[in-house]
Design an enzyme around this catalytic site. Sequence first.
Site, PDB file in Angstrom:
ATOM      1  N   ASP A  93       0.857  -1.189   0.000  1.00  0.00           N
ATOM      2  CA  ASP A  93       0.000   0.000   0.000  1.00  0.00           C
ATOM      3  C   ASP A  93       0.890   1.236   0.000  1.00  0.00           C
ATOM      4  O   ASP A  93       1.090   1.899   1.029  1.00  0.00           O
ATOM      5  CB  ASP A  93      -0.941  -0.009   1.202  1.00  0.00           C
ATOM      6  CG  ASP A  93      -2.117   0.931   0.971  1.00  0.00           C
ATOM      7  OD1 ASP A  93      -2.112   1.644  -0.053  1.00  0.00           O
ATOM      8  OD2 ASP A  93      -3.026   0.947   1.814  1.00  0.00           O
ATOM      9  N   LEU A 201     -12.328   6.062   8.490  1.00  0.00           N
ATOM     10  CA  LEU A 201     -12.565   7.504   8.613  1.00  0.00           C
ATOM     11  C   LEU A 201     -13.194   7.695   9.985  1.00  0.00           C
ATOM     12  O   LEU A 201     -14.183   7.033  10.305  1.00  0.00           O
ATOM     13  CB  LEU A 201     -13.508   7.966   7.493  1.00  0.00           C
ATOM     14  CG  LEU A 201     -13.745   9.471   7.350  1.00  0.00           C
ATOM     15  CD1 LEU A 201     -14.163   9.777   5.907  1.00  0.00           C
ATOM     16  CD2 LEU A 201     -14.809   9.991   8.296  1.00  0.00           C
ATOM     17  N   HIS A 397       3.527   5.020  13.706  1.00  0.00           N
ATOM     18  CA  HIS A 397       2.456   5.287  12.727  1.00  0.00           C
ATOM     19  C   HIS A 397       1.092   4.843  13.219  1.00  0.00           C
ATOM     20  O   HIS A 397       0.084   5.066  12.551  1.00  0.00           O
ATOM     21  CB  HIS A 397       2.761   4.624  11.401  1.00  0.00           C
ATOM     22  CG  HIS A 397       2.243   3.209  11.272  1.00  0.00           C
ATOM     23  ND1 HIS A 397       2.527   2.215  12.181  1.00  0.00           N
ATOM     24  CD2 HIS A 397       1.434   2.634  10.343  1.00  0.00           C
ATOM     25  CE1 HIS A 397       1.936   1.101  11.803  1.00  0.00           C
ATOM     26  NE2 HIS A 397       1.266   1.315  10.704  1.00  0.00           N
ATOM     27  N   GLY A 400      -0.242  -0.268  16.531  1.00  0.00           N
ATOM     28  CA  GLY A 400       0.450  -1.535  16.306  1.00  0.00           C
ATOM     29  C   GLY A 400      -0.428  -2.689  16.736  1.00  0.00           C
ATOM     30  O   GLY A 400      -1.043  -2.664  17.806  1.00  0.00           O
ATOM     31  N   LYS A 473     -15.990   2.461   8.730  1.00  0.00           N
ATOM     32  CA  LYS A 473     -14.995   1.429   8.436  1.00  0.00           C
ATOM     33  C   LYS A 473     -15.278   0.779   7.104  1.00  0.00           C
ATOM     34  O   LYS A 473     -16.418   0.674   6.665  1.00  0.00           O
ATOM     35  CB  LYS A 473     -15.048   0.320   9.501  1.00  0.00           C
ATOM     36  CG  LYS A 473     -14.382   0.671  10.797  1.00  0.00           C
ATOM     37  CD  LYS A 473     -12.873   0.745  10.710  1.00  0.00           C
ATOM     38  CE  LYS A 473     -12.229  -0.630  10.626  1.00  0.00           C
ATOM     39  NZ  LYS A 473     -10.744  -0.503  10.652  1.00  0.00           N
TER      40      LYS A 473
END
Lengths: 474, 137
Positions: A93, A201, A397, A400, A473
């Site tokens: 991605d 979102l 990021h 995890g 989602k």
Amino acid sequence: MELERTSDYVWTVPRSGTMRVPGVVFASESLIVKAREDRAVDQVANVAHLPGIVSASYAMPDIHWGYGFPIGGVAATDVDNGGVISPGGVGFDICCGVRLLSSHLTGADFAKHAHRIMAELDTRIPRGAGKGGIALRGLLDGVLEHGARAALDAGYGTERDLDRCEERGTSAGGRPNLVSPEARQRGGGQLGSLGAGNHFLEVQVVDRVFDAAAAEAFGLRPGTLTVMIHCGSRGLGHQTCQDQLKLMGPAMARHAITVPDRQLACVPTVSREGRAYLGAMATAANFAWANRHILAHEVREAFSVALRTAPADLGLDLVFDVAHNLAKLERHLVAGQPRNLCVHRKGATRAFGPGHADLPDDLRDVGQPVLVPGSMGTASWVLCGVADNPAFASAAHGAGRLMSRSAAKRRASGRDVRRDLEAAGIAIRPGSVRLLAEEAPYAYKDVDEVARVCEAAGLAARVARLRPIGVVKG
Amino acid sequence: MTPRYDIVEHTADTGIETRGNTLAEAIGNAAFAMFDLMYDLSSAPATMSITFDSTANSPPDLLVGVLSELLLRSETDDVVFSEVRVNEAAMSATVEAAGATAVGRELRGPPIKAVTYHRLKCEPAGDDWEIQVIFDV
């Protein structure tokens, strides 16, 4: 794999065998437990074999088992001294990332109109597998070359949005013919779509501010509403990575490179094949920048319709857009000497500190916003880049993952997860209820701890904690 | 008979293990598993079909090539493949895949983005062929 604790938040994988550098994991005692259990630390050691890697193979506090690189992996290679580029250090991605909008609205505004807002978002945000994007296919070629700028020119978003994107939303060197026809075919109908899996979102509320000055500069005030978008380059990026990996095998043989995992396939960054990958990656990244830009535009439209207010009056301004799956050519000091590096961040966020020339003018004195999404039932964090980051200006990021998808499904059903979220006051619009179980909050590590460790390890400083109140989602 | 496969636990992604009497059968079983992870294939009768050829230099590469092409065709044609038949000779495969439309079909697992080379296995095991593959989801 041997792991030595070298300070409160630093664990070292000593150099051994054919490792070119040591491994360094930034984690607390609680966060290191899972990394030890799965294969993530082995992967840190594997990345240390990449030709031209400098200083160390790093892993962020949200480290977990990936494919090739660990998720949370950071590796910088010396471009001028045989340093390689590895598609596995970027992932399928390409330029997956996070975009955050601030607003003038409050949690109370949302509560009053929650049903209408969530219904608009539910209808307008394409998600799930396969086709279905907001933008017309005809926009694709422009986007592949010019990224978010092409989407802006087509009427999406605002000029200011570009100021608040890494690379102003356009990766240089992107061209439609640098990715395969198959990639363009796969992504053609997906421009302006969320995807699925861990993409989402979220409507959030600023729950707590840790650094008032930075929060003010980012447009975040306690109690105000934010919207976070997490997605990437969809099928176009996935296909581009797959295409490039196929080419890398024979190319590695030509360059006499061997690596411990085929997913770490790599070539010298300056080689013909390396430049071809950089071009393809930039092209796919441009899709991702534009994808998030278009989705943010649709969010403004959704709020505008739901609240019967002009988009400009909602203050849904972009805080920042970060990539967390990308390799970038950057200049950093290594042992006091400036070097041209190819910095791979696979599940890691660039975190430039105050004063960096690449930051927008109004954030240069503050530092780069670093967006760390959590799971849909806990929190997300806004951090800020700091001076003297020890890992080539990189930070975490996300939370995890803690649990495999199968294990998460065994613990509860999607219906159970939905019920629990709603009981916690979080409105949820899933593309598939069944998939909610795999993304349940308990499947992830404690994002508050990840943010704390980022700060304690000198990777980035905490600015604000965001609490979810509405989740869309895939 | 429904092809059998086992799920390989992975923290972020999903893997499968499967076998076949031949390389072709094992690849066909892996293809079934890939779509079975995403959709309930018992409700995806074969009403649409495609055929394609794939060649490679090694069994693992042939496996990745076939699965990647199926993912591509699934996404571009909006098809869920519930039946995949592979004929293979000398690392050259002809693939016949049939399935139903994906439009409006609920996912039961996250969409698979790609086929990784991480811990990839496609090799003879006794009289059978054994496959392990990790998918990026």
